[in-house]
Design a protein around this motif. Structure first.
Motif, PDB file in Angstrom:
ATOM      1  N   UNK A 152       0.891  -1.271  -0.002  1.00 28.86           N
ATOM      2  CA  UNK A 152      -0.014   0.072  -0.098  1.00 28.86           C
ATOM      3  C   UNK A 152       0.762   1.296   0.140  1.00 28.86           C
ATOM      4  N   UNK A 153       2.092   1.192   0.677  1.00 31.43           N
ATOM      5  CA  UNK A 153       2.688   2.389   0.687  1.00 31.43           C
ATOM      6  C   UNK A 153       3.331   2.489  -0.525  1.00 31.43           C
ATOM      7  N   UNK A 154       3.806   1.510  -1.108  1.00 35.28           N
ATOM      8  CA  UNK A 154       4.616   1.555  -2.576  1.00 35.28           C
ATOM      9  C   UNK A 154       3.663   2.156  -3.520  1.00 35.28           C
ATOM     10  N   UNK A 155       2.307   1.590  -3.611  1.00 37.22           N
ATOM     11  CA  UNK A 155       1.581   2.321  -4.687  1.00 37.22           C
ATOM     12  C   UNK A 155       0.777   3.379  -4.459  1.00 37.22           C
ATOM     13  N   UNK A 156       0.716   3.616  -3.028  1.00 36.61           N
ATOM     14  CA  UNK A 156      -0.262   4.960  -2.769  1.00 36.61           C
ATOM     15  C   UNK A 156       0.766   6.318  -2.637  1.00 36.61           C
ATOM     16  N   UNK A 157       2.060   5.995  -2.294  1.00 37.91           N
ATOM     17  CA  UNK A 157       2.914   7.004  -1.934  1.00 37.91           C
ATOM     18  C   UNK A 157       2.721   7.469  -0.441  1.00 37.91           C
ATOM     19  N   UNK A 158       2.036   7.294   0.272  1.00 40.99           N
ATOM     20  CA  UNK A 158       1.531   7.698   1.631  1.00 40.99           C
ATOM     21  C   UNK A 158       2.439   6.929   2.548  1.00 40.99           C
ATOM     22  N   UNK A 159       3.229   7.792   3.129  1.00 38.53           N
ATOM     23  CA  UNK A 159       4.391   7.273   4.090  1.00 38.53           C
ATOM     24  C   UNK A 159       3.947   6.882   5.505  1.00 38.53           C
ATOM     25  N   UNK A 160       3.014   5.746   5.453  1.00 37.44           N
ATOM     26  CA  UNK A 160       2.815   5.033   6.828  1.00 37.44           C
ATOM     27  C   UNK A 160       3.228   3.686   6.912  1.00 37.44           C
ATOM     28  N   UNK A 161       3.391   3.230   8.083  1.00 38.64           N
ATOM     29  CA  UNK A 161       3.846   2.071   8.444  1.00 38.64           C
ATOM     30  C   UNK A 161       2.787   1.111   8.769  1.00 38.64           C
ATOM     31  N   UNK A 162       1.316   1.539   9.406  1.00 39.26           N
ATOM     32  CA  UNK A 162       0.704   0.615   9.702  1.00 39.26           C
ATOM     33  C   UNK A 162      -0.654   1.284   9.227  1.00 39.26           C
ATOM     34  N   UNK A 163      -1.229   1.027   8.100  1.00 35.07           N
ATOM     35  CA  UNK A 163      -2.373   1.568   7.621  1.00 35.07           C
ATOM     36  C   UNK A 163      -3.772   0.918   8.341  1.00 35.07           C
ATOM     37  N   UNK A 164      -3.700   0.007   8.759  1.00 28.48           N
ATOM     38  CA  UNK A 164      -4.538  -0.979   9.343  1.00 28.48           C
ATOM     39  C   UNK A 164      -4.774  -1.100  10.743  1.00 28.48           C
ATOM     40  N   UNK A 165      -4.152  -0.148  11.576  1.00 22.98           N
ATOM     41  CA  UNK A 165      -4.150  -0.018  13.096  1.00 22.98           C
ATOM     42  C   UNK A 165      -5.661   0.384  13.320  1.00 22.98           C
ATOM     43  N   UNK A 166      -6.202  -0.271  14.124  1.00 23.22           N
ATOM     44  CA  UNK A 166      -7.664   0.121  14.528  1.00 23.22           C
ATOM     45  C   UNK A 166      -7.739   1.254  15.406  1.00 23.22           C
ATOM     46  N   UNK A 167      -6.363   1.849  16.172  1.00 22.13           N
ATOM     47  CA  UNK A 167      -6.387   3.036  16.846  1.00 22.13           C
ATOM     48  C   UNK A 167      -6.131   4.326  15.889  1.00 22.13           C
ATOM     49  N   UNK A 168      -7.320   5.149  15.766  1.00 22.74           N
ATOM     50  CA  UNK A 168      -6.904   6.159  14.853  1.00 22.74           C
ATOM     51  C   UNK A 168      -7.606   7.316  15.435  1.00 22.74           C
ATOM     52  N   UNK A 169      -7.273   8.443  15.248  1.00 24.57           N
ATOM     53  CA  UNK A 169      -7.879   9.857  15.488  1.00 24.57           C
ATOM     54  C   UNK A 169      -8.279  10.644  14.223  1.00 24.57           C
ATOM     55  N   UNK A 170      -9.436  11.220  14.201  1.00 23.53           N
ATOM     56  CA  UNK A 170      -9.904  12.073  13.119  1.00 23.53           C
ATOM     57  C   UNK A 170     -10.375  13.592  13.593  1.00 23.53           C
ATOM     58  N   UNK A 171     -10.270  14.364  12.862  1.00 23.65           N
ATOM     59  CA  UNK A 171     -11.292  15.386  12.927  1.00 23.65           C
ATOM     60  C   UNK A 171     -12.678  14.941  12.369  1.00 23.65           C
ATOM     61  N   UNK A 172     -13.555  15.862  12.728  1.00 22.30           N
ATOM     62  CA  UNK A 172     -15.182  15.399  12.439  1.00 22.30           C
ATOM     63  C   UNK A 172     -15.252  15.378  11.136  1.00 22.30           C
TER      64      UNK A 172
END
Length: 331
Positions: A152-172
């Motif tokens: 996913x990191x290779x094809x999208x260019x988004x530099x995250x190590x763990x895309x599927x971690x359930x613990x996330x925070x978002x703005x509304x």
């Protein structure tokens, strides 16, 4: 609608009866931190939105008992097991907080990381994903996860190590803009980044599973793979499908036409037989495919202007959940 609470915590669960009592205890202890309360600064402070993904044990009863004595605890129960993506989609729909945090119910995510996640949001980010740098999982989960994250990191260019971690925070605004279906919860950072939101990650503690068995299995890998290609398509060509199919059509036509010209030249100038040559049929096939790719792209352009949307889940029960200013105790 504007936010009515400072924080919404969304917890999808499926057959986690043994884990839920301790999870409630950990979440409430984490929310008592003065630093976190200062960050939120809104009354009421938070809501705890529990999404029952069709559990067959007593998990929903555990949440109902909590909701009976705590107004901030809210329950949405599905008619059957629709999957984590549907559970998150329901949570995002009914979330009322200025900040939204998602976490799993298996006690592997650490609620005390919520403060760090929200602090990172206040640095100007829109989505902060947890990074399980030291995972407490068996190889049957860590190896597929590493392959998934690397690809996913290779094809999208988004530099995250763990895309599927359930613990996330978002703005509304992020959760209200997402449209989830299939198994796309794995690609939420990709979808958010595509929508123009700033995405980052921070390391979080990861605990070993205390009760029950993991819901991860080999059967989830293939739907996830198909959704990966779906995400790649919709993040690049959803609004302009002709750019994708038109490119395939042009390539197929050029090659097919070139083959046909080659066979024709050999027939005219070198008197080579043409009617029974496999290369001739290949050229014809490629030209036909070019027409089909062009037609698919044209149909795609027409369909995106009249797309019907469905929620992808069916709710059986709602407790303490507000919709349009009305509190639903059963729905």
């Amino acid at each position: 609608m504007p936010p009515t609470t400072g924080l919404t915590i969304i917890v999808p669960f499926y057959n986690e009866e043994e884990s839920l009592p301790l999870l409630f205890d950990q979440i409430y202890r984490a929310l008592e931190e003065r630093e976190l309360q200062a960050l939120l600064g809104q009354s009421p402070l938070f809501e705890l939105l529990m999404i029952d993904d069709g559990s067959s044990d007593g998990s929903a009863d555990v949440v109902r008992r909590q909701a009976a004595v705590r107004d901030e605890v809210k329950l949405i129960s599905f008619q059957k097991n629709f999957g984590k993506t549907a559970a998150l989609a329901a949570g995002f729909r009914y979330a009322t907080g200025e900040y939204v945090v998602t976490m799993d119910a298996d006690l592997q995510d650490d609620p005390f990381a919520i403060r760090e996640l929200i602090m990172k949001l206040q640095d100007g980010y829109d989505l902060v994903s947890g990074w399980k740098r030291e995972r407490r999982d068996p190889l049957s989960k860590t190896i597929p996860s590493w392959l998934f994250n690397t690809t996913t990191r290779l094809f999208t260019g988004i530099a995250l190590h763990d895309f599927n971690c359930g613990l996330k925070a978002y703005r509304r605004g992020v959760v209200k803009s997402l449209e989830l279906h299939g198994e796309m919860h794995r690609y939420i950072p990709v979808l958010a980044s595509w929508n123009g939101y700033r995405v980052t990650e921070i390391p979080v503690r990861h605990h070993s599973r205390k009760h029950g068995l993991t819901k991860f299995g080999a059967s989830r890998m293939f739907p996830g793979l198909f959704d990966f290609f779906t995400v790649l398509f919709i993040t690049r060509y959803l609004r302009q499908p002709m750019h994708f199919f038109g490119m395939l059509s042009l390539l197929s036509f050029v090659v097919g036409f070139g083959i046909s010209c080659y066979v024709t030249v050999e027939k005219i100038f070198f008197d080579q037989a043409a009617g029974n040559r496999p290369i001739l049929f290949l050229g014809i096939l490629l030209i036909i495919l070019a027409v089909q790719f062009f037609a698919i792209g044209l149909l795609g352009e027409m369909l995106i202007r009249d797309t019907s949307r469905t929620s992808g889940y069916m709710v059986k029960e709602m407790v303490n959940v507000e919709e349009g200013g009305i509190v639903n105790s059963d729905w």
